[in-house]
Design a protein around this motif. Structure first.
Motif, PDB file in Angstrom:
ATOM      1  N   ARG A 259       0.829  -1.209   0.000  1.00  0.00           N
ATOM      2  CA  ARG A 259       0.000   0.000   0.000  1.00  0.00           C
ATOM      3  C   ARG A 259       0.868   1.266   0.000  1.00  0.00           C
ATOM      4  O   ARG A 259       0.622   2.181  -0.764  1.00  0.00           O
ATOM      5  N   ARG A 264      -0.470   4.562  -1.658  1.00  0.00           N
ATOM      6  CA  ARG A 264      -1.681   4.596  -0.826  1.00  0.00           C
ATOM      7  C   ARG A 264      -1.335   4.790   0.651  1.00  0.00           C
ATOM      8  O   ARG A 264      -1.946   4.179   1.522  1.00  0.00           O
ATOM      9  N   ASP A 266      -1.911   7.339   2.473  1.00  0.00           N
ATOM     10  CA  ASP A 266      -3.006   8.013   3.197  1.00  0.00           C
ATOM     11  C   ASP A 266      -3.992   6.994   3.780  1.00  0.00           C
ATOM     12  O   ASP A 266      -4.485   7.155   4.893  1.00  0.00           O
ATOM     13  N   GLU A 267      -4.225   5.920   3.044  1.00  0.00           N
ATOM     14  CA  GLU A 267      -5.127   4.857   3.511  1.00  0.00           C
ATOM     15  C   GLU A 267      -4.572   4.214   4.793  1.00  0.00           C
ATOM     16  O   GLU A 267      -5.278   4.025   5.771  1.00  0.00           O
ATOM     17  N   ASP A 270      -4.709   6.614   7.751  1.00  0.00           N
ATOM     18  CA  ASP A 270      -6.052   6.710   8.359  1.00  0.00           C
ATOM     19  C   ASP A 270      -6.286   5.565   9.328  1.00  0.00           C
ATOM     20  O   ASP A 270      -6.829   5.739  10.414  1.00  0.00           O
ATOM     21  N   GLU A 271      -5.856   4.367   8.903  1.00  0.00           N
ATOM     22  CA  GLU A 271      -6.029   3.191   9.764  1.00  0.00           C
ATOM     23  C   GLU A 271      -5.194   3.361  11.043  1.00  0.00           C
ATOM     24  O   GLU A 271      -5.645   3.059  12.147  1.00  0.00           O
TER      25      GLU A 271
END
Ligand code: BTN
Length: 326
Positions: A259, A264, A266-267, A270-271
């Motif tokens: 990721r 990715r 940012d994904e 966030d988690e």
């Protein structure tokens, strides 16, 4: 694939049905005697493998030890992390071994486990207690094509992956303390040490060292750590299967590395933020001789912590010791 990986994978896949020596011999293009010799060696290591004249070999149980071939057989295909697995009985630090591999030009994704570390190290030069057979002490060699300032992303991704894998295998939800501590009921059970070798504008390699206190009992922690430390077995009140957890962690790390390298981050961030107890809190941070006080506001795009100081400035923090202020 080597013979032990294939034998262990076939035995586990066959389950109660078992698999005959003749079939294994045919699959591996070796004699039945060679299969018997491999099974004999696995039994010597503590694997319980039953043999019956008609049904063949049955897998019954594995010992509580990390075995590179068994881990590989159970892990199956991965994109990067875990495609080369090495296990040592004892070493000074798995991160030292991973560093040697890096200098020798070994490809990224290699993972070095040790049952015990004589000189395990934590962040900020602290020792990391690594008793034999009680935890997961391992280091991952990575070679992301990044600017050095982006390397904190790896720590964020590793903490996120570790928390997810632990929750999957134990049901325990971790609180993440920036950047890398995993806490349960306020006590630390896992940490990550990210070490970087870089030129001015390019990462050469990153060693991600992961320590998880899995089956450590309270009495086994050194007295000076007892009040702040816990283990997953103390939290779940049961002994845990370290290999099973190791596999879940490697899969999660591989997924999150994909990721972040695939744009990715940012994904992942966030988690991470959803489990982080540092964000939104008043903090005191020591970075070398500097002391920063303020409120932890957010992560930036590189994984650094943004702290709004008492004077209204926004400080970007990439390391140091964070204390939550009351
Ligand atoms: C921390 O929380 O301070 C980081 C702890 C990291 C410990 C791991 S155990 C495997 C690897 N080898 C080491 O010497 N340290 C890391």
């Amino acid at each position: 694939m080597n013979a032990d990986i294939e034998i262990l994978a076939a035995l586990r896949a066959a389950g109660v049905g078992g698999v005959s020596g003749a079939e294994l011999a045919q699959r591996l293009h070796v004699t039945r005697a060679a299969i018997w010799a491999r099974i004999h060696d696995l039994r010597q290591l503590g694997y319980d493998i039953a043999a019956t004249p008609y049904a063949g070999y049955h897998f019954i149980s594995a010992p509580d030890l990390l075995h590179a071939d068994d881990l590989a057989a159970r892990l199956g295909p991965v994109r990067v992390i875990g495609r080369d697995l090495r296990v040592f009985r004892e070493t000074a630090s798995t991160s030292d071994i991973a560093e040697h591999l890096a200098r020798d030009g070994v490809a990224e994704g290699a993972v070095v486990f040790a049952e015990a570390q004589a000189r395990g190290r934590g962040r900020l030069g602290r020792p990391w207690h690594s008793p034999a057979g009680k935890g997961l002490w391992f280091s991952v060699l990575l070679r992301p094509d990044w600017h050095p300032t982006e390397a904190t992303r790896i720590t964020i991704a590793a903490a996120t992956a570790l928390a997810r894998a632990i929750q999957l295998r134990t049901g325990l939800a971790a609180a993440i303390k920036w950047p890398n501590d995993l806490l349960f009921r306020g006590r630390k059970a896992a940490g990550i040490l990210t070490e970087l070798s870089a030129e001015l504008d390019r990462v050469k390699y990153v060693i991600v060292g992961v320590g998880v206190d899995v089956n450590v009992t309270a009495a086994e922690f050194p007295p000076e750590f007892r009040r702040q430390a816990t283990s997953l077995s103390i939290e779940t009140v049961q002994r845990l299967d370290r290999s099973d957890l190791a596999i879940a962690i490697l899969r999660a790390l591989d997924h999150d590395y994909e990721r972040v390298t695939g744009g990715r981050f940012d994904e992942v961030a966030d988690e991470w933020a959803a489990q982080c107890t540092t964000l939104g809190q008043p903090v005191a941070i020591s970075v070398g001789k500097r002391h920063i006080r303020g409120r932890a506001e957010a992560l930036d795009a590189d994984g650094a912590l943004l702290v709004r100081t008492e004077h209204g400035l926004l400080e970007r923090v990439t390391g140091g010791d964070v204390r939550l202020e009351k």
